[in-house]
Design a protein around this motif. Structure first.
Motif, PDB file in Angstrom:
ATOM      1  N   ILE A   1       4.360  -2.072   9.017  1.00  0.00           N
ATOM      2  CA  ILE A   1       2.795  -2.411   8.945  1.00  0.00           C
ATOM      3  C   ILE A   1       2.078  -3.299   8.353  1.00  0.00           C
ATOM      4  CG2 ILE A   1      -0.063  -1.639   9.216  1.00  0.00           C
ATOM      5  CD1 ILE A   1       1.628   1.241  10.349  1.00  0.00           C
ATOM      6  N   GLU A   2       2.862  -3.910   6.994  1.00  0.00           N
ATOM      7  CA  GLU A   2       2.268  -4.316   5.941  1.00  0.00           C
ATOM      8  C   GLU A   2       2.847  -5.518   6.070  1.00  0.00           C
ATOM      9  OE1 GLU A   2       3.034  -3.414   1.998  1.00  0.00           O
ATOM     10  OE2 GLU A   2       1.106  -1.795   2.575  1.00  0.00           O
TER      11      GLU A   2
ATOM     12  N   GLN B   1       1.042  -7.089   8.947  1.00  0.00           N
ATOM     13  CA  GLN B   1      -0.116  -7.664   8.935  1.00  0.00           C
ATOM     14  C   GLN B   1       0.113  -8.819   8.452  1.00  0.00           C
ATOM     15  OE1 GLN B   1      -1.977  -4.890   6.733  1.00  0.00           O
ATOM     16  NE2 GLN B   1      -3.428  -4.507   8.935  1.00  0.00           N
TER      17      GLN B   1
ATOM     18  N   LEU C   1       4.319   2.265   6.944  1.00  0.00           N
ATOM     19  CA  LEU C   1       2.855   1.534   6.397  1.00  0.00           C
ATOM     20  C   LEU C   1       3.250   0.410   5.941  1.00  0.00           C
ATOM     21  CD1 LEU C   1       0.447   4.235   4.353  1.00  0.00           C
ATOM     22  CD2 LEU C   1       0.099   2.802   6.844  1.00  0.00           C
TER      23      LEU C   1
ATOM     24  N   GLU D   1      -3.608  12.389   0.393  1.00  0.00           N
ATOM     25  CA  GLU D   1      -3.715  11.600   1.597  1.00  0.00           C
ATOM     26  C   GLU D   1      -3.117  12.026   2.281  1.00  0.00           C
ATOM     27  OE1 GLU D   1      -5.649   6.466  -0.150  1.00  0.00           O
ATOM     28  OE2 GLU D   1      -3.186   7.848  -0.347  1.00  0.00           O
TER      29      GLU D   1
ATOM     30  N   MET E   1       0.884  -1.121  -0.206  1.00  0.00           N
ATOM     31  CA  MET E   1       0.018  -0.045  -0.046  1.00  0.00           C
ATOM     32  C   MET E   1       1.226   1.429  -0.285  1.00  0.00           C
ATOM     33  SD  MET E   1      -2.484   1.487   3.189  1.00  0.00           S
ATOM     34  CE  MET E   1      -3.786   3.216   2.394  1.00  0.00           C
ATOM     35  N   SER E   2       0.198   1.963  -1.029  1.00  0.00           N
ATOM     36  CA  SER E   2       1.153   3.559  -0.400  1.00  0.00           C
ATOM     37  C   SER E   2       0.375   4.599  -0.916  1.00  0.00           C
ATOM     38  CB  SER E   2       2.073   3.329  -2.558  1.00  0.00           C
ATOM     39  OG  SER E   2       2.970   4.738  -2.172  1.00  0.00           O
ATOM     40  N   LEU E   3       0.564   6.006  -0.034  1.00  0.00           N
ATOM     41  CA  LEU E   3      -0.188   7.204  -0.064  1.00  0.00           C
ATOM     42  C   LEU E   3      -0.341   7.843  -1.065  1.00  0.00           C
ATOM     43  CD1 LEU E   3       0.195   7.860   4.006  1.00  0.00           C
ATOM     44  CD2 LEU E   3      -1.928   6.948   3.319  1.00  0.00           C
TER      45      LEU E   3
ATOM     46  N   ARG F   1     -10.204   8.409  14.204  1.00  0.00           N
ATOM     47  CA  ARG F   1      -9.121   7.679  14.302  1.00  0.00           C
ATOM     48  C   ARG F   1      -9.013   7.394  15.836  1.00  0.00           C
ATOM     49  NH1 ARG F   1      -6.325  12.869  13.700  1.00  0.00           N
ATOM     50  NH2 ARG F   1      -7.991  13.130  13.752  1.00  0.00           N
TER      51      ARG F   1
ATOM     52  N   ARG G   1       5.405  11.696   2.726  1.00  0.00           N
ATOM     53  CA  ARG G   1       5.024  11.327   2.224  1.00  0.00           C
ATOM     54  C   ARG G   1       5.377   9.446   2.087  1.00  0.00           C
ATOM     55  NH1 ARG G   1       2.976   8.324  -3.370  1.00  0.00           N
ATOM     56  NH2 ARG G   1       5.271   9.098  -4.203  1.00  0.00           N
TER      57      ARG G   1
ATOM     58  N   LEU H   1       5.748   8.055   5.460  1.00  0.00           N
ATOM     59  CA  LEU H   1       5.023   7.736   6.142  1.00  0.00           C
ATOM     60  C   LEU H   1       4.853   5.963   5.530  1.00  0.00           C
ATOM     61  CD1 LEU H   1       2.174  10.333   5.909  1.00  0.00           C
ATOM     62  CD2 LEU H   1       3.033   9.045   8.446  1.00  0.00           C
ATOM     63  N   ASN H   2       5.114   6.092   3.971  1.00  0.00           N
ATOM     64  CA  ASN H   2       4.922   4.788   3.381  1.00  0.00           C
ATOM     65  C   ASN H   2       5.631   3.516   4.073  1.00  0.00           C
ATOM     66  OD1 ASN H   2       2.897   5.634   1.125  1.00  0.00           O
ATOM     67  ND2 ASN H   2       4.432   6.365   0.478  1.00  0.00           N
TER      68      ASN H   2
END
Lengths: 95, 485
Positions: A38-39, A42, A35, A7, A1-3, B276, A28, A31-32
């Protein structure tokens, strides 16, 4: 996933963070990266594992229902930018 | 336009302020009406470095509510941060519960309408969770600025969420009233709606029967049952008209304006808040042990539903009477106290007096039952004298007035002092009847000619001549005998 840029701007707005265009790309990318971590998490199979809200084994401490706080309005308001009639004054807000 | 072709779906979210002495996460007072900000402690102000410490009494009240509605009280629940920016919320987030609320499920039985058309309905509850209230923003002009009072910030709330089980404004109001009575019954909230201790948000949508749920609009902050009813009725009408005119309902939050009786949009779905939520790292999970639950359960009063059923089964009262007597804990206690003295046979007369004369009198003088000048013992004494024929019902009203005005310690003293004892001695009544018959030859004639009405007129004359003290049954009997003879 990429913002997307859009976003990232939305998240900044929700957090009331001013984000100059020059910093958009760097933010960006940060944040990526997060994420991405987090991937990885997950990807782990957590079937049957109860969701965990806190990493410690502590439970909530409870206090007795007693009024223990004295009136410290003057001290608290001494550091406020603007007060009047005991109220804190803030830039006008009407929803 | 007709409502008949439309189905209405309503769910309510209610904020009940818990009646604790101190705030949910700080030791500041929750008393209403203080000078601005004198009850705003560093925790409520969100000064750097402060930490929330949970109030046991707030949790205990949540348990009481859960038990009262037959819900699951979660052995483990979690506090979460609901993030948004507003000056009366200094932390930038409200501490609430999201995924794991303290109270889950439950039901509330409501009684809708009156008389023959009254019916019962079981409303399902989704959840109830603990959270803190925000402060107050005052938008009067302070040199172009807003004033903030944080006394209310951190006041404990229980947000009670129903399923969308109500299908009219009448059902929504019946639910709100039943919930209002229940939170006061189990003594977790003072129910003061003027002070904002009990306020409702209503989610309303309409659909044609058989269709999927319509888009809902949420009416915020209704602080009276009348406004709740008016706002929902207006909203239903508005939504139906929109759809019949070919428009689509957009999800939105609206406010009710009591002056115009209309709802107006506060924000649309596009600017809906994105809160959130995430677990608050400052507050580990709330754990409620089975022992604590048992302790709270043992201290619970008999619930209104159980008491109402008992009043019907044990004393033969109607569902209407039972519902009226259990409408508040004060009324129920007044009734059971009086009943304990007067005895089970007087249940129905006591119910009539409490919901009739006494309620009307209290209402007229805007007094609470708690300050009724007539005590349960005095009412029991009065009802006993009617039952044993010492006084008639009409004289009993006089005695009630005298008790109300403090003219005697009990019914017996007043009856004695004012000579109100019913006359049942035939030798005392007969001379009065003779006088009345002699003075009203026309009525006597009419009666003999077959006019029943004339008989009633004669009874009335005798009762009047006896100043209401003659026993009506006996007057009837003696009068018939004399006229027949």
């Amino acid at each position: 996933m990429s913002l997307t840029d859009q976003e990232v701007r939305h998240v900044a707005k929700l957090a009331r963070i001013e984000l100059p265009d020059a910093e958009l790309e760097r933010t960006r990318s940060h944040l990526n990266t997060m994420l991405g971590l987090i991937e990885q998490l997950q990807a782990i199979d957590t079937t049957g594992v109860e969701p965990m809200a806190h990493a410690t084994e502590l439970v909530l401490r409870l206090r007795e229902d007693r009024v223990t706080e004295p009136d410290r309005r003057d001290a608290c308001q001494a550091v406020a930018p603007a007060v009047e009639n005991g109220l804190y004054l803030v830039p006008k807000v009407i929803e | 336009m007709s409502r008949a072709n439309w189905e209405v779906v309503i769910g309510l979210e209610t904020h009940a302020q818990l009646n604790t002495a101190s705030k949910i996460f700080s030791g500041a007072s929750t008393a209403f009406g203080a000078e601005p900000n004198v009850q705003a402690s560093p925790v409520d102000l969100a000064l750097p470095g402060v930490l929330p410490v949970m109030n046991r009494a707030a949790v205990e009240r949540a348990i009481r509510f859960g038990l009262a509605i037959g819900a699951t009280v979660a052995p483990r629940s979690v506090f979460a941060r609901k993030n948004y920016f507003y000056p009366d919320l200094p932390k930038g987030y409200q501490i609430s519960q999201f995924e794991l609320p303290v109270v889950q499920g439950g039901t509330l039985t409501i009684r809708v309408g009156e008389g023959e058309k009254a019916y019962e309905k079981v409303v399902r509850l989704t959840r109830a969770h603990l959270e803190e209230d925000a402060g107050k923003s005052l938008h009067e002009d302070f040199h172009g600025m807003s004033g903030i009072d944080l006394n209310r910030a951190g006041t404990p709330l229980l947000e009670i969420v129903s399923e969308p089980d109500m299908s009219s404004s009448a059902e929504a109001v019946a639910y709100a009233r039943a919930l209002h009575a229940l939170v006061r019954w189990v003594d977790i909230c003072d129910g003061n709606m003027q002070e904002g201790s009990f306020r409702c948000d209503a989610n309303v949508s309409v659909r044609r029967p058989g269709e999927p749920l319509g888009t809902r609009r949420e009416i915020k902050n209704l602080n009276s049952f009348r406004f709740l009813q008016q706002a929902i009725d207006y909203e239903i009408q508005w939504q139906i008209e929109q759809i019949e005119d070919g428009h689509k309902i957009q999800q939105a939050t609206v406010l009710f304006d009591p002056d115009t009786g209309e709802t107006r949009m506060m924000r649309s779905k596009e600017d809906a808040h994105d809160y959130r939520y995430f677990p608050d790292p400052d507050l580990p999970p709330l754990v409620i042990a089975a022992e604590w639950m048992d302790e709270v359960r043992r201290a619970m009063p008999e619930l209104p539903g159980a008491l109402a059923a008992r009043l019907q089964n044990d004393y033969g009262l109607s569902a209407y009477d039972a519902a009226g007597l259990t409408a508040s804990r004060e009324t129920a206690r007044y009734f059971t106290d009086a009943l304990a003295i007067a005895g089970a046979a007087q249940a129905k007369p006591l119910a009539n007096w409490i919901m009739g004369e006494l309620a009307a009198r209290l209402n007229r003088e805007e007094r609470d039952l708690a300050d009724s000048p007539v005590s349960p013992a005095q009412l029991a004494g009065l009802v006993a004298r009617i039952a044993d024929n010492t006084i008639s019902n009409s004289i009993a009203k006089k005695v009630f007035d005298a008790l109300w005005n403090g003219e005697g310690a009990d019914a017996d003293a007043i009856i004695e002092a004012q000579g109100l004892k019913q006359v049942t001695d035939a030798s005392a009544i007969e001379p009065i009847i003779d006088e009345v018959l002699a003075a009203n030859p026309k009525s006597v004639e009419e009666y003999r000619a077959g006019k029943e009405k004339a008989f009633n007129a004669l009874v009335g004359q005798v009762m009047k001549a006896s100043k209401g003290k003659a026993s009506p049954a006996q007057v009837n009997e003696l009068l018939k005998k004399k006229l027949g003879g």
